[in-house]
Design an enzyme around this catalytic site. Structure first.
Site, mmCIF file in Angstrom:
data_model
loop_
_atom_site.group_PDB
_atom_site.id
_atom_site.type_symbol
_atom_site.label_atom_id
_atom_site.label_comp_id
_atom_site.label_asym_id
_atom_site.label_seq_id
_atom_site.Cartn_x
_atom_site.Cartn_y
_atom_site.Cartn_z
ATOM 1 N N ASP A 172 -27.865 -34.531 27.239
ATOM 2 C CA ASP A 172 -27.260 -33.526 26.352
ATOM 3 C C ASP A 172 -28.005 -33.453 25.019
ATOM 4 O OD1 ASP A 172 -25.280 -33.068 28.295
ATOM 5 O OD2 ASP A 172 -24.052 -34.702 27.515
ATOM 6 N N HIS A 199 -19.418 -35.915 28.787
ATOM 7 C CA HIS A 199 -20.628 -35.464 29.474
ATOM 8 C C HIS A 199 -20.277 -34.446 30.560
ATOM 9 C CE1 HIS A 199 -24.744 -35.548 30.786
ATOM 10 N NE2 HIS A 199 -24.470 -36.085 31.968
#
Length: 337
Positions: A172, A199
């Protein structure tokens, strides 16, 4: 919060000085898969790794033989099948777990839960018995649930240390850095965007307000950028049209995180990475924030820092989903036969 620490970079063996060498034994569980193979290649290239143990349910002897021909110092050994799992992880200092089934078009990370939860529980059990002091780096999705699963398994064995169990959310951050750099015409290697939360989808919270160097976007562009970072995994799944999910970028991100852990274990100071871990920073038991890493894992949780109003709302919107994912993981272990 992040600007005072240099972002780690992945260097192949020949570009690193011998002073950074260590004698770490690292295991990759799920080494034959789409993430596992390129991840193992990156680890083989690092002088931080002296022994590389590759485990999977198929093809690992071939992957190990292939990698063993590369002219770097790490000795590679392949392990295959359930009866060789204990031997694969015994004495390891770092274990990276990309094992599990990948997402396909139309699948959510939750759709992966039942299959991947069982896989992660089995692998975590072997680690708890054979390398309880290792740094455990979980890539297997859904990370929001697989980290609670791993923690509960370690608790069952009486060897739980929250400072050594990490959910790898580095992809990310890597994506946020790349996308911001693209929009602003910056060198991606010099862009640093902390990403907090979890996530998956809306639990992925990029802190653009804390980006180094400082950047600003109009509200509509900021919302679009945030949405793209949150759904970047789906972008890859769709682009691959049923042929898999993010593998190469995830392997890069997994290697970056593993190298940061190894650097910190070797005594390098100021190593900071975001990761999804046991946390007191919010009302969620697990939450990703920037962490100062040290010789024994998490040295200090650096927290959320100063959030913009936009980011505060993103955090508030993520809490419910995160709590549900955490409970799902804990319940899975509680109900295991």
């Amino acid at each position: 919060m992040f600007s005072r620490v240099a972002r780690p970079t992945i260097n192949v063996a020949r570009s690193l000085s011998t002073s950074s060498q260590s004698h770490a034994k690292v295991a990759v569980l799920g080494a034959s898969g789409g993430i596992g193979q390129p991840l193992s290649l990156l680890l083989k290239n690092s002088p931080l790794v002296s022994h590389l143990a590759l485990y999977d349910i198929a093809h690992t002897p071939g992957v190990a033989a292939d990698l063993s021909h590369i002219e770097t110092r790490a000795q590679v050994k392949g392990y295959i099948g359930a009866d060789q799992l204990d031997a694969a992880v015994k004495g390891c200092e770092v274990v990276v777990i990309p094992a599990g089934v990948p997402r396909k078009p139309g699948m959510t990370r939750d759709d992966l839960f039942n299959t991947n939860a069982t896989i992660v529980a089995t692998l975590a059990d072997a680690c708890a018995r054979n390398c309880p002091e290792a740094m455990i780096c979980i890539i297997a999705n859904p990370v929001n649930s697989t980290i609670p699963i791993t923690s509960e398994i370690f608790k069952k064995h009486g060897v739980y240390n929250p400072n050594r169990i990490f959910g790898v959310t580095t992809l990310d951050i890597v994506r946020a850095n790349a996308f911001v750099a693209e929009l602003k015409g910056l060198d991606p290697a010099r862009v640093n965007v902390p990403v907090i939360g979890g996530h998956a989808g809306k639990t992925i919270i990029p802190l653009i307000s804390q980006c180094t160097p400082k950047v600003e976007f109009p509200a509509d562009q900021l919302a679009a950028l945030t949405g793209r970072i949150q759904e970047a995994g789906t972008e890859v799944v769709k682009a691959k049209a049923g042929a898999g999910s993010a593998t190469l970028s995830m392997a890069y991100a997994g290697a970056r995180f593993a190298f940061s852990v190894l650097d910190a274990m070797n005594g390098k100071e100021g190593v900071v990475e975001c990761s999804y871990v046991r946390s007191e920073e919010t009302e969620c038991k697990y939450f990703s924030t920037p962490l100062l890493l040290g010789k024994h894992g998490i040295e200090k949780n650096l927290g959320l820092g100063k959030l913009s109003a936009f980011e505060e709302k993103l955090v508030a919107d993520a809490i419910g989903e995160l709590k549900g994912s955490i409970k799902k993981g804990e319940d899975f272990v509680a109900n295991m036969k």
